[in-house]
Motif scaffolding. Structure first.
Motif, PDB file in Angstrom:
ATOM      1  N   LYS A   2     -14.404  15.033  33.872  1.00 60.96           N
ATOM      2  CA  LYS A   2     -13.264  15.771  34.378  1.00 60.96           C
ATOM      3  C   LYS A   2     -11.965  15.162  33.862  1.00 60.96           C
ATOM      4  N   SER A   3     -11.048  15.999  33.431  1.00 59.91           N
ATOM      5  CA  SER A   3      -9.762  15.522  32.923  1.00 59.91           C
ATOM      6  C   SER A   3      -8.739  15.490  34.056  1.00 59.91           C
ATOM      7  N   SER A   4      -7.845  14.529  34.020  1.00 55.00           N
ATOM      8  CA  SER A   4      -6.793  14.442  35.038  1.00 55.00           C
ATOM      9  C   SER A   4      -5.489  15.076  34.555  1.00 55.00           C
ATOM     10  N   ALA A   5      -5.517  15.782  33.459  1.00 53.56           N
ATOM     11  CA  ALA A   5      -4.307  16.369  32.890  1.00 53.56           C
ATOM     12  C   ALA A   5      -3.593  17.339  33.831  1.00 53.56           C
ATOM     13  N   PRO A   6      -4.285  18.223  34.578  1.00 53.13           N
ATOM     14  CA  PRO A   6      -3.550  19.133  35.449  1.00 53.13           C
ATOM     15  C   PRO A   6      -2.762  18.431  36.553  1.00 53.13           C
ATOM     16  N   ALA A   7      -3.188  17.244  36.972  1.00 54.58           N
ATOM     17  CA  ALA A   7      -2.481  16.545  38.036  1.00 54.58           C
ATOM     18  C   ALA A   7      -1.126  16.028  37.565  1.00 54.58           C
ATOM     19  N   ALA A   8      -1.011  15.644  36.317  1.00 53.75           N
ATOM     20  CA  ALA A   8       0.239  15.079  35.817  1.00 53.75           C
ATOM     21  C   ALA A   8       1.416  16.060  35.905  1.00 53.75           C
ATOM     22  N   PRO A   9       1.288  17.318  35.472  1.00 61.31           N
ATOM     23  CA  PRO A   9       2.425  18.235  35.605  1.00 61.31           C
ATOM     24  C   PRO A   9       2.809  18.469  37.068  1.00 61.31           C
ATOM     25  N   LYS A  10       1.830  18.521  37.976  1.00 64.25           N
ATOM     26  CA  LYS A  10       2.144  18.720  39.386  1.00 64.25           C
ATOM     27  C   LYS A  10       2.917  17.526  39.931  1.00 64.25           C
ATOM     28  N   ARG A  11       2.479  16.337  39.568  1.00 57.32           N
ATOM     29  CA  ARG A  11       3.154  15.131  40.020  1.00 57.32           C
ATOM     30  C   ARG A  11       4.568  15.083  39.449  1.00 57.32           C
ATOM     31  N   PHE A  12       4.727  15.478  38.205  1.00 58.15           N
ATOM     32  CA  PHE A  12       6.032  15.516  37.569  1.00 58.15           C
ATOM     33  C   PHE A  12       6.944  16.524  38.275  1.00 58.15           C
ATOM     34  N   THR A  13       6.416  17.701  38.571  1.00 60.07           N
ATOM     35  CA  THR A  13       7.183  18.740  39.255  1.00 60.07           C
ATOM     36  C   THR A  13       7.645  18.249  40.615  1.00 60.07           C
ATOM     37  N   LEU A  14       6.758  17.589  41.342  1.00 58.73           N
ATOM     38  CA  LEU A  14       7.105  17.045  42.650  1.00 58.73           C
ATOM     39  C   LEU A  14       8.221  16.011  42.528  1.00 58.73           C
ATOM     40  N   LYS A  15       8.102  15.127  41.561  1.00 62.77           N
ATOM     41  CA  LYS A  15       9.128  14.095  41.376  1.00 62.77           C
ATOM     42  C   LYS A  15      10.471  14.695  40.996  1.00 62.77           C
ATOM     43  N   VAL A  16      10.460  15.707  40.152  1.00 60.46           N
ATOM     44  CA  VAL A  16      11.711  16.364  39.761  1.00 60.46           C
ATOM     45  C   VAL A  16      12.345  17.048  40.965  1.00 60.46           C
ATOM     46  N   ALA A  17      11.542  17.726  41.766  1.00 62.18           N
ATOM     47  CA  ALA A  17      12.067  18.404  42.960  1.00 62.18           C
ATOM     48  C   ALA A  17      12.704  17.399  43.917  1.00 62.18           C
ATOM     49  N   LEU A  18      12.034  16.290  44.152  1.00 65.08           N
ATOM     50  CA  LEU A  18      12.580  15.268  45.047  1.00 65.08           C
ATOM     51  C   LEU A  18      13.851  14.656  44.468  1.00 65.08           C
TER      52      LEU A  18
END
Length: 97
Positions: A2-18
């Motif tokens: 399983k690749s963890s690639a989809p989690a990185a954009p979500k984490r990035f989006t969350l950090k940008v929003a905060l």
């Protein structure tokens, strides 16, 4: 495997929003709050506590309609149950007013 690639954009989006919400220059602007809210929506749906807390606070404080405020309160309740101190504080303020 399983690749963890989809989690990185979500984490990035969350950090940008905060970051947007916490920015002294940008965080008070309505269009920035709207954008940050849209960015927090998916993580909040997925159970990310900090996203639930911040989106709930945003919806309770800055949305004028009753539906959005009810959704915001539910997000705050979920985050408070998970132990988020910001959500617990926001809920106590809502109960007093």
């Amino acid at each position: 495997m399983k690749s963890s690639a989809p989690a990185a954009p979500k984490r990035f989006t969350l950090k940008v929003a905060l970051w947007l919400l916490d920015s002294p220059r940008l965080g008070h602007k309505a269009n920035v709050k709207h954008l940050a809210g849209r960015m927090l929506k998916q993580p909040a749906r997925e159970g990310v506590v900090v996203a639930q807390s911040r989106l709930g606070q945003l919806m309770c404080r800055d949305c004028g309609n009753a539906r959005d405020q009810r959704i915001g309160q539910e997000l705050l309740r979920q985050a408070a149950r998970a132990g988020d101190p910001g959500a617990q504080t926001a809920l106590s303020h809502l109960r007093r007013s």
